[in-house]
Scaffold this motif. Structure first.
Motif, short mmCIF file in Angstrom:
data_model
loop_
_atom_site.label_atom_id
_atom_site.label_comp_id
_atom_site.label_asym_id
_atom_site.label_seq_id
_atom_site.Cartn_x
_atom_site.Cartn_y
_atom_site.Cartn_z
N PHE A 306 18.15 -22.46 1.07
CA PHE A 306 17.99 -21.78 -0.38
C PHE A 306 19.25 -22.13 -1.21
CE2 PHE A 306 16.39 -18.47 -3.11
CZ PHE A 306 15.62 -19.27 -4.35
N LYS A 307 20.10 -21.39 -0.47
CA LYS A 307 21.29 -21.09 -1.14
C LYS A 307 22.02 -22.57 -1.61
CE LYS A 307 25.48 -18.30 -1.06
NZ LYS A 307 25.21 -17.11 -2.06
N LEU A 308 21.84 -23.61 -0.96
CA LEU A 308 22.27 -24.99 -1.12
C LEU A 308 21.50 -25.57 -2.02
CD1 LEU A 308 22.89 -26.42 2.64
CD2 LEU A 308 24.82 -25.95 0.79
N ILE A 309 20.02 -25.22 -2.17
CA ILE A 309 19.26 -25.62 -3.10
C ILE A 309 19.65 -25.16 -4.61
CG2 ILE A 309 16.77 -25.69 -4.06
CD1 ILE A 309 15.89 -26.13 -1.15
N LEU A 310 19.96 -23.88 -4.69
CA LEU A 310 20.24 -23.09 -5.82
C LEU A 310 21.68 -23.69 -6.19
CD1 LEU A 310 19.57 -19.37 -4.81
CD2 LEU A 310 18.66 -20.93 -6.52
N ARG A 311 22.71 -23.98 -5.51
CA ARG A 311 23.90 -24.51 -5.83
C ARG A 311 23.67 -25.90 -6.45
NH1 ARG A 311 28.66 -23.77 -1.47
NH2 ARG A 311 28.25 -21.68 -2.27
N MET A 312 22.94 -26.89 -5.70
CA MET A 312 22.61 -28.09 -6.00
C MET A 312 22.06 -28.17 -7.55
SD MET A 312 21.09 -30.49 -2.95
CE MET A 312 19.62 -29.36 -2.42
N PHE A 313 21.08 -27.28 -7.92
CA PHE A 313 20.29 -27.35 -9.20
C PHE A 313 21.40 -26.87 -10.22
CE2 PHE A 313 16.50 -28.33 -6.89
CZ PHE A 313 15.51 -28.96 -8.13
N SER A 314 22.00 -25.84 -9.81
CA SER A 314 23.06 -24.97 -10.84
C SER A 314 24.21 -25.97 -11.33
CB SER A 314 23.69 -23.85 -10.25
OG SER A 314 24.78 -23.43 -10.98
N LEU A 315 24.50 -26.79 -10.23
CA LEU A 315 25.65 -27.60 -10.43
C LEU A 315 25.29 -28.75 -11.25
CD1 LEU A 315 27.81 -27.51 -7.09
CD2 LEU A 315 28.46 -26.64 -9.41
N VAL A 316 24.42 -29.27 -11.19
CA VAL A 316 23.41 -30.73 -11.88
C VAL A 316 23.23 -30.07 -13.30
CG1 VAL A 316 21.44 -32.01 -11.94
CG2 VAL A 316 22.65 -31.86 -9.55
N LYS A 317 22.64 -28.98 -13.27
CA LYS A 317 22.35 -28.53 -14.82
C LYS A 317 23.69 -28.36 -15.61
CE LYS A 317 20.18 -24.75 -17.16
NZ LYS A 317 19.44 -23.53 -16.99
N ARG A 318 24.76 -27.99 -15.05
CA ARG A 318 25.92 -27.85 -15.59
C ARG A 318 26.79 -29.13 -15.84
NH1 ARG A 318 26.97 -23.37 -12.34
NH2 ARG A 318 28.59 -24.19 -11.54
N GLY A 319 26.29 -30.02 -15.11
CA GLY A 319 27.23 -31.24 -14.93
C GLY A 319 28.58 -31.14 -14.34
N GLU A 320 28.52 -30.23 -13.30
CA GLU A 320 30.01 -30.03 -12.84
C GLU A 320 30.05 -30.21 -11.14
OE1 GLU A 320 30.65 -25.90 -13.31
OE2 GLU A 320 30.90 -26.10 -15.76
N MET A 321 31.13 -30.73 -10.68
CA MET A 321 31.29 -30.94 -9.41
C MET A 321 31.40 -29.61 -8.63
SD MET A 321 31.31 -34.19 -8.72
CE MET A 321 31.57 -35.67 -9.82
#
Length: 330
Positions: A306-321
């Motif tokens: 779940f933490k990985l999924i949260l990280r994926m969505f958060s980074l994609v939303k911000r457009g950041e590596m």
């Protein structure tokens, strides 16, 4: 959302579509094919249903609905895909289940929630191709594993040489499948690179420790490049990493559990990602160690997914590596 004259609830399966207009108590079952769609057009005409003034409500199945959605897009029919779990939970306790009844319930859900529903975007053809390639790649990988197991078993049981017919053909099949898998993976990468937004998101995903190319490909395909789920929690529910409370009044109190409707393939792929992240990501390693003091390993693994999924969505939303800036306290 604009007003629609008719709302059609659609229950999707691999071979058939059950379509109902709950308001008019009308129902039809058609083949999930071009032939079936032609039958649907005639049915709508005979029931004075203008498809361009209708809204189709259906569950997100992750694949079986794609052919029908291509038909909807081609005929300018508005559609809205909803999580099956969301529809199920909105109905409360229900008795009985069949495809016809389900299509009526989906239609009723659309009529009740029409004011807050948002139309789904048209399908991305590159996404469809990637899904098909991933499905075939999975078949080749399983076939390759089967041949490898046969070769090992035969060598162990019969102590045969490399010239043995079964060993020779099996070895050749393994090498062929390896070549085909590489060919498919090259095409997947080419499709991703052809779409600037998808390629950017792919680079973001693979910058996260634990998320390799296969997990990234599958995430892009099943989230349709992060357009088919509003947030990480919705996707986590679809994958099956968020357990729900199971209780009724004061008499029934079961353990929290994930939905049986979850996509088990995605969940399984995330298992290895979570294990890798626990080893190589300092922040997640510390997080997992803390949880292991009070939880079983399987539950901790679920939390990490779940933490990985949260990280994926958060980074994609911000457009950041992903950038590691965590320092473990000694």
């Amino acid at each position: 959302m604009e007003a629609y004259n008719v709302i059609l609830g659609v229950d999707v399966s691999k071979r058939t579509l059950d379509i109902s207009c709950a308001e008019r108590l009308e129902h039809i079952q058609i083949e999930n094919s071009s032939k079936g769609f032609s039958v649907l057009k005639k049915w709508c005409k005979s029931h004075e249903i203008n498809v361009r003034e209708s809204l189709v409500i259906l569950e997100y199945t992750g694949g079986y609905e794609y052919r029908f959605l291509q038909f909807c897009t081609a005929h300018q029919i508005a559609f809205c895909r909803i999580s099956g779990l969301e529809i199920k939970r909105s109905m409360g306790m229900i008795r009985g289940k069949n495809d016809k009844v389900d299509s009526f319930r989906i239609g009723q859900y659309g009529e009740e929630k029409i004011k807050r529903l948002e139309l789904s975007k048209p399908l991305n053809n590159n996404i469809l191709k990637i899904r098909q390639l991933l499905s075939f790649r999975k078949r080749l990988v399983r076939e390759k594993a089967g041949f490898i197991a046969t070769i090992k078993e035969r060598r162990y049981m019969y102590q045969v040489s490399q010239k043995d017919t079964v060993i020779r053909i099996g070895t050749k099949k393994v090498k062929q499948n390896e070549q085909y898998i590489q060919e498919i993976e090259a095409e997947i990468i080419a499709l991703i690179k052809a779409d600037a937004s998808m390629y950017q998101n792919y680079r973001i995903l693979t910058s996260i420790k634990g998320i390799g190319p296969i997990n990234a490909w599958m995430t892009l395909a099943y989230t349709e490049n992060f357009t088919s789920f509003e947030n990480a929690r919705q996707y986590a529910v679809f994958v099956g990493v968020i357990p729900f409370e199971h209780r009724s009044g004061t008499s029934i109190k079961g353990k929290n559990r994930v939905s049986h409707m979850a996509n088990k393939e995605l969940k399984q792929e995330l298992n290895q990602a979570a294990k890798t992240a626990i080893i190589h990501d300092p922040e997640i390693h510390t997080y997992a160690e803390r949880l292991l003091k009070r939880k079983d390993y399987s539950l901790v693994l679920n939390n990490v997914k779940f933490k990985l999924i949260l990280r994926m969505f958060s980074l994609v939303k911000r457009g950041e590596m992903y950038v590691e800036n965590y320092k473990r306290v000694a």
